[in-house]
Design an enzyme around this catalytic site. Structure first.
Site, mmCIF file in Angstrom:
data_model
loop_
_atom_site.group_PDB
_atom_site.id
_atom_site.type_symbol
_atom_site.label_atom_id
_atom_site.label_comp_id
_atom_site.label_asym_id
_atom_site.label_seq_id
_atom_site.Cartn_x
_atom_site.Cartn_y
_atom_site.Cartn_z
ATOM 1 N N ILE A 71 10.154 130.887 101.187
ATOM 2 C CA ILE A 71 11.714 130.500 101.392
ATOM 3 C C ILE A 71 12.943 130.152 102.311
ATOM 4 O O ILE A 71 11.145 128.951 103.101
ATOM 5 C CB ILE A 71 12.338 132.062 102.447
ATOM 6 C CG1 ILE A 71 13.574 132.448 103.006
ATOM 7 C CG2 ILE A 71 11.379 132.563 104.245
ATOM 8 C CD1 ILE A 71 14.022 133.764 103.242
ATOM 9 N N CYS A 72 13.079 128.778 102.383
ATOM 10 C CA CYS A 72 13.626 128.361 103.636
ATOM 11 C C CYS A 72 15.226 128.492 104.148
ATOM 12 O O CYS A 72 15.726 129.634 103.901
ATOM 13 C CB CYS A 72 14.322 126.920 103.408
ATOM 14 S SG CYS A 72 14.377 126.689 101.458
ATOM 15 N N GLN A 73 15.716 127.432 104.728
ATOM 16 C CA GLN A 73 17.116 127.809 104.694
ATOM 17 C C GLN A 73 17.961 128.262 103.400
ATOM 18 O O GLN A 73 18.803 128.985 103.453
ATOM 19 C CB GLN A 73 18.253 126.352 105.307
ATOM 20 C CG GLN A 73 19.185 126.396 106.420
ATOM 21 C CD GLN A 73 18.728 127.849 107.315
ATOM 22 O OE1 GLN A 73 18.495 127.577 107.828
ATOM 23 N NE2 GLN A 73 20.495 127.881 107.308
ATOM 24 N N VAL A 100 17.072 131.715 103.852
ATOM 25 C CA VAL A 100 17.085 131.915 105.145
ATOM 26 C C VAL A 100 18.625 132.627 105.217
ATOM 27 O O VAL A 100 19.345 134.062 105.585
ATOM 28 C CB VAL A 100 16.557 131.918 106.499
ATOM 29 C CG1 VAL A 100 16.894 133.151 107.819
ATOM 30 C CG2 VAL A 100 15.065 131.774 106.180
#
Length: 179
Positions: A71-73, A100
Site C-alpha cells: 500500500i502507498c498513498q 491509504v
C-alpha cells in the site's frame, strides 16, 4: 511472478477479519508517521528489497505462501514496489488499489505527525523552480528560462512514463525520514 490488485474496501474487510494480513506501506517514513493502515509495516520504496520483505514475513511468523499486501498513498508506488520485488518472492503479492487515501477510516490509524504528501512536495518544488526560472530570465539572463523549460520537460516525461525523478529525489530528503 506477477501481482494482483485488490480494492481498498475488500482489503479493509480482510483487515477486520481474524487472520490480519501482512500490509507493507511503501511510502516515506514521514508519510507513514502521519496516516497509515492499521498494523502495517513501513518499508519505503526507495529502500525496499525482497530480502527485507522476506525478513518481515519471517518475523511475523507467516508462511512463505502468505499474501503480502502493498500500500502507498494512491497506488502507484505500490505497483512500482510489486514490479521491483515480485520476481524474487515466493509469497503472492497484492497491491491495494487507491492506497491509504481510499481506505475506510475504520482501518486507518493516525500517527503523531501531520505530514505533507510526496505528491504535494513535488508540485511545490516544480512550481518554485518554474517561477525561479521565469524571474531569473526576466531580471538576470534569458538563459535562466532554460530552468523552466527543463522542469516542464521533466513533468511531461513524468506524465508519459508515470514515474517522477523529482519524487524519487524528494523521498530521500531528511524531512521525509521519520524522526
Amino acid at each position: 511472478m506477477s501481482y494482483q490488485t485488490i480494492s481498498a474496501d475488500e482489503f479493509a474487510k480482510r483487515i477486520q477479519s481474524d487472520d490480519r494480513p501482512l500490509c507493507v506501506d511503501v511510502r516515506t517514513s514521514a508519510e507513514y508517521a502521519g496516516v497509515r493502515c492499521q498494523g502495517s509495516v513501513n518499508l519505503p520504496l526507495q529502500d525496499l528489497t525482497a530480502d527485507q520483505l522476506k525478513e518481515v514475513v519471517l518475523d511475523r511468523a507467516l508462511g512463505v505462501d502468505s499474501t503480502v499486501y502493498l500500500i502507498c498513498q494512491a497506488g502507484k508506488r505500490s505497483e512500482m514496489a510489486a514490479d521491483k520485488i515480485c520476481s524474487e518472492l515466493t509469497s503472492p503479492v497484492c497491491v491495494v488499489a487507491g492506497g491509504v487515501q481510499a481506505l475506510p477510516a475504520s482501518v486507518q490509524e493516525r500517527g503523531e505527525q501531520n505530514v505533507m504528501s510526496l505528491e504535494r512536495q513535488v508540485r511545490i518544488a516544480a512550481g518554485a523552480l518554474v517561477l525561479l526560472g521565469v524571474v531569473a530570465g526576466v531580471f538576470v539572463t534569458p538563459w535562466a528560462y532554460a530552468l523552466s523549460g527543463f522542469v516542464g520537460a521533466g513533468l511531461v516525461f513524468a506524465g508519459i512514463t508515470d514515474t517522477c525523478g523529482m519524487a524519487m529525489v524528494l523521498a530521500r530528503m531528511p524531512w521525509n525520514k521519520a524522526a
